[in-house]
Design a protein around this motif. Structure first.
Motif, PDB file in Angstrom:
ATOM      1  N   ILE D  18       1.956  -7.540  18.176  1.00 41.53           N
ATOM      2  CA  ILE D  18       2.846  -6.787  17.547  1.00 41.53           C
ATOM      3  C   ILE D  18       4.253  -6.298  18.338  1.00 41.53           C
ATOM      4  CG2 ILE D  18       3.348  -4.073  16.945  1.00 41.53           C
ATOM      5  CD1 ILE D  18       0.180  -3.899  15.884  1.00 41.53           C
ATOM      6  N   LEU D  19       4.118  -6.216  19.627  1.00 39.95           N
ATOM      7  CA  LEU D  19       5.278  -6.013  20.557  1.00 39.95           C
ATOM      8  C   LEU D  19       6.208  -7.262  20.444  1.00 39.95           C
ATOM      9  CD1 LEU D  19       3.815  -4.087  23.843  1.00 39.95           C
ATOM     10  CD2 LEU D  19       5.982  -3.442  21.889  1.00 39.95           C
ATOM     11  N   ALA D  55       9.303  -9.765   7.992  1.00 39.27           N
ATOM     12  CA  ALA D  55       8.786  -9.771   9.405  1.00 39.27           C
ATOM     13  C   ALA D  55       8.228  -8.200   9.592  1.00 39.27           C
ATOM     14  CB  ALA D  55       9.748 -10.058  10.305  1.00 39.27           C
ATOM     15  N   LEU D  56       9.015  -7.221   9.312  1.00 39.35           N
ATOM     16  CA  LEU D  56       8.847  -5.695   9.549  1.00 39.35           C
ATOM     17  C   LEU D  56       7.493  -5.530   8.663  1.00 39.35           C
ATOM     18  CD1 LEU D  56      11.716  -3.676   9.249  1.00 39.35           C
ATOM     19  CD2 LEU D  56       9.909  -3.870  11.286  1.00 39.35           C
ATOM     20  N   ASP D  57       7.320  -6.079   7.369  1.00 37.11           N
ATOM     21  CA  ASP D  57       6.069  -5.872   6.522  1.00 37.11           C
ATOM     22  C   ASP D  57       4.878  -6.370   7.118  1.00 37.11           C
ATOM     23  OD1 ASP D  57       7.671  -4.493   4.683  1.00 37.11           O
ATOM     24  OD2 ASP D  57       7.723  -6.102   3.334  1.00 37.11           O
ATOM     25  N   LYS D  58       5.240  -7.305   7.754  1.00 39.53           N
ATOM     26  CA  LYS D  58       3.951  -8.046   8.428  1.00 39.53           C
ATOM     27  C   LYS D  58       3.723  -7.033   9.682  1.00 39.53           C
ATOM     28  CE  LYS D  58       0.891 -10.809   9.879  1.00 39.53           C
ATOM     29  NZ  LYS D  58      -0.423 -10.860   9.399  1.00 39.53           N
ATOM     30  N   VAL D  59       4.609  -6.426  10.334  1.00 34.75           N
ATOM     31  CA  VAL D  59       4.061  -5.768  11.582  1.00 34.75           C
ATOM     32  C   VAL D  59       3.462  -4.503  11.130  1.00 34.75           C
ATOM     33  CG1 VAL D  59       5.139  -4.433  13.319  1.00 34.75           C
ATOM     34  CG2 VAL D  59       5.945  -6.333  13.048  1.00 34.75           C
ATOM     35  N   GLY D  60       4.068  -3.936  10.046  1.00 34.85           N
ATOM     36  CA  GLY D  60       3.496  -2.729   9.071  1.00 34.85           C
ATOM     37  C   GLY D  60       2.043  -3.114   8.959  1.00 34.85           C
ATOM     38  N   LEU D  61       1.492  -4.324   8.189  1.00 34.95           N
ATOM     39  CA  LEU D  61       0.388  -4.561   8.026  1.00 34.95           C
ATOM     40  C   LEU D  61      -0.485  -4.423   9.200  1.00 34.95           C
ATOM     41  CD1 LEU D  61       0.922  -6.919   5.005  1.00 34.95           C
ATOM     42  CD2 LEU D  61      -0.732  -4.947   4.804  1.00 34.95           C
ATOM     43  N   MET D  62      -0.032  -5.161  10.294  1.00 35.00           N
ATOM     44  CA  MET D  62      -0.936  -5.057  11.409  1.00 35.00           C
ATOM     45  C   MET D  62      -1.327  -4.009  12.001  1.00 35.00           C
ATOM     46  SD  MET D  62       1.068  -8.512  13.262  1.00 35.00           S
ATOM     47  CE  MET D  62       0.090  -8.751  14.647  1.00 35.00           C
ATOM     48  N   LEU D  63      -0.150  -2.776  12.028  1.00 34.86           N
ATOM     49  CA  LEU D  63      -0.280  -1.543  12.462  1.00 34.86           C
ATOM     50  C   LEU D  63      -1.487  -0.838  11.610  1.00 34.86           C
ATOM     51  CD1 LEU D  63       3.299  -0.698  13.441  1.00 34.86           C
ATOM     52  CD2 LEU D  63       1.488  -0.419  14.910  1.00 34.86           C
ATOM     53  N   VAL D  92       0.502   4.262   3.210  1.00 38.85           N
ATOM     54  CA  VAL D  92       0.498   3.034   2.200  1.00 38.85           C
ATOM     55  C   VAL D  92       1.607   3.171   1.123  1.00 38.85           C
ATOM     56  CG1 VAL D  92      -0.808   1.734   0.618  1.00 38.85           C
ATOM     57  CG2 VAL D  92      -1.931   2.302   2.891  1.00 38.85           C
ATOM     58  N   GLN D  93       1.612   4.408   0.651  1.00 34.49           N
ATOM     59  CA  GLN D  93       2.509   4.708  -0.229  1.00 34.49           C
ATOM     60  C   GLN D  93       3.802   4.682   0.300  1.00 34.49           C
ATOM     61  OE1 GLN D  93       2.345   8.792  -1.918  1.00 34.49           O
ATOM     62  NE2 GLN D  93       3.187   7.921  -3.918  1.00 34.49           N
ATOM     63  N   LYS D  94       4.394   4.947   1.533  1.00 32.54           N
ATOM     64  CA  LYS D  94       5.589   4.761   1.982  1.00 32.54           C
ATOM     65  C   LYS D  94       5.804   3.243   1.878  1.00 32.54           C
ATOM     66  CE  LYS D  94       6.053   8.819   4.889  1.00 32.54           C
ATOM     67  NZ  LYS D  94       5.149   9.141   6.160  1.00 32.54           N
ATOM     68  N   PHE D  95       5.035   2.196   2.149  1.00 35.30           N
ATOM     69  CA  PHE D  95       5.312   0.844   2.150  1.00 35.30           C
ATOM     70  C   PHE D  95       5.379   0.468   0.857  1.00 35.30           C
ATOM     71  CE2 PHE D  95       4.426   1.284   6.539  1.00 35.30           C
ATOM     72  CZ  PHE D  95       5.198   0.162   7.172  1.00 35.30           C
ATOM     73  N   ILE D  96       4.636   0.832  -0.092  1.00 38.41           N
ATOM     74  CA  ILE D  96       4.707   0.402  -1.486  1.00 38.41           C
ATOM     75  C   ILE D  96       5.976   0.392  -2.123  1.00 38.41           C
ATOM     76  CG2 ILE D  96       3.696   0.512  -3.956  1.00 38.41           C
ATOM     77  CD1 ILE D  96       1.175   0.407  -2.271  1.00 38.41           C
ATOM     78  N   LYS D  97       6.482   1.657  -1.949  1.00 36.07           N
ATOM     79  CA  LYS D  97       7.638   2.175  -2.544  1.00 36.07           C
ATOM     80  C   LYS D  97       8.930   1.304  -2.195  1.00 36.07           C
ATOM     81  CE  LYS D  97       8.366   6.579  -1.856  1.00 36.07           C
ATOM     82  NZ  LYS D  97       8.658   7.974  -2.081  1.00 36.07           N
TER      83      LYS D  97
END
Lengths: 97, 97, 97, 97
Positions: D18-19, D55-63, D92-97
Motif C-alpha cells: 500500500i505504501l 490507482a487510488l481505487d486500487k489502494v482503497g480496495l486493498m485497505l 463502501v458507499q463513499k467509494f461507490i458514489k
C-alpha cells in the motif's frame, strides 16, 4: 451543416440503438426482481445490478455524445455556446459522481 | 417464499424494500424510453439516467449489506470466511469501477 | 509560461486553481502515507482516500471544462469538430467508469 | 485465529504494498502538476488524472480488504459485528458514489 432544422433532435442517429438498449435494461431490471423473489444468491444478483449499471452508463454516453454533436455544436455555431457547455459539464458531473 | 429453507436468505429484512425499489427503477427506465421516443431535451433525459443509476447503486448497497450481514458473517463464524471475503471484495470492485 | 504560443492553452483561466488543487492532492496523498505508517484506523484512512478521489474528480472536471471551452470549441469553429468530440467522449468515458 | 494481538493492524500483510502504491500515486500527481505547468495537451493530462484515480481505487480496495479481514472479522467473532458492518457499508458507499 446542421442548424437548418428548427430544433431537430440531438440523438437522431442513435435513437433506435438507445431505445433498444433501454428496453434491454428494462428486461434486466425485471430479471433482477425475479432473482430477488426467488432468493437467488446475493452475489449473483449484485453482479447483475453492476451489469445494468454499466449498460445505463453506455446509454448515458450515447446520449451525451448525441447531445454534444447536436445541441452543443449548434449553440457554439450560433455564438451561445457558453451556457450549453456549462450545462454539459453539469450533466457530466452527475455521471462522474 | 423464503423462510422455508433452513439457511434463510441474506437480505430477508430488506427484501420488500429492495423489490419496491427495483419496481420503481423499472418504471423510471420505461419513463426514459418515453422521453427518448418523444424527443425530449437530452439533458433532461441524462438527468433521469443519472437518477436511475443512483437508485441502482442504492439497491446494490442494500444487497451488499444484506449479503455481508448474512452470508459473510455466517461464513466467518463457520471458519470459512476467507473465500466469502474474497468474493465480497470482488463484487465491491465491480461497483467501484 | 503560456501566452507565448499562438494557440493559447485550453485551461488558462483555471491553470492556477488547478495547480493549487493538485498541490493539495499531493499533500493529502502524503498524509495518507503517514496514516498508513502510523497504523491509523483503516476507516479513517479510507475516508481520506475517498476525499482525495473526490478532489481529483474536481480537477478532472475543471480540465474537461477548460478543454471543451478551448480546444473543442475551436475545432468546431474550424470545422473539424468531429474528431475533437470523439476524443472528448473517450476521455469522459474514462472518468465515468 | 487472530484476536491474539492487542489491536494489531488490519492491513499488515499489505502495508508495504500500500505504501509503495501511495508513493507512486504521489509521484503521478507531481507529474500531472508538471504537465499542467508545461501546458501539455489537456486530453493527455485528463488521461493521467483518470489513471491516478484508478490507482487510488486500487489502494482503497486493498485497505478495504485488509480492514474486512482484520477488524470486521474480529468484531464479528467478538459478537459486536453489527456496528463494524454498518461502518464498512458507510465507507463502501463513499467509494461507490
Amino acid at each position: 451543416m446542421e442548424g437548418q432544422h428548427g430544433h431537430g433532435t440531438h440523438y437522431e442517429r442513435d435513437k433506435d440503438g438507445i431505445l433498444e438498449r433501454l428496453r434491454k435494461v428494462e428486461g434486466q431490471v425485471r430479471g433482477i426482481q425475479r432473482m430477488v423473489e426467488e432468493d437467488r444468491y446475493c452475489v449473483d444478483i449484485l453482479t447483475q445490478v453492476a451489469a445494468v449499471r454499466a449498460a445505463l452508463d453506455k446509454v448515458g454516453l450515447m446520449l451525451l455524445e448525441g447531445h454534444t454533436r447536436g445541441c452543443v455544436v449548434r449553440a457554439i455555431r450560433e455564438n451561445h455556446g457558453d451556457a450549453a457547455i456549462q450545462e454539459l459539464m453539469d450533466v457530466v458531473q452527475k455521471f462522474i459522481k
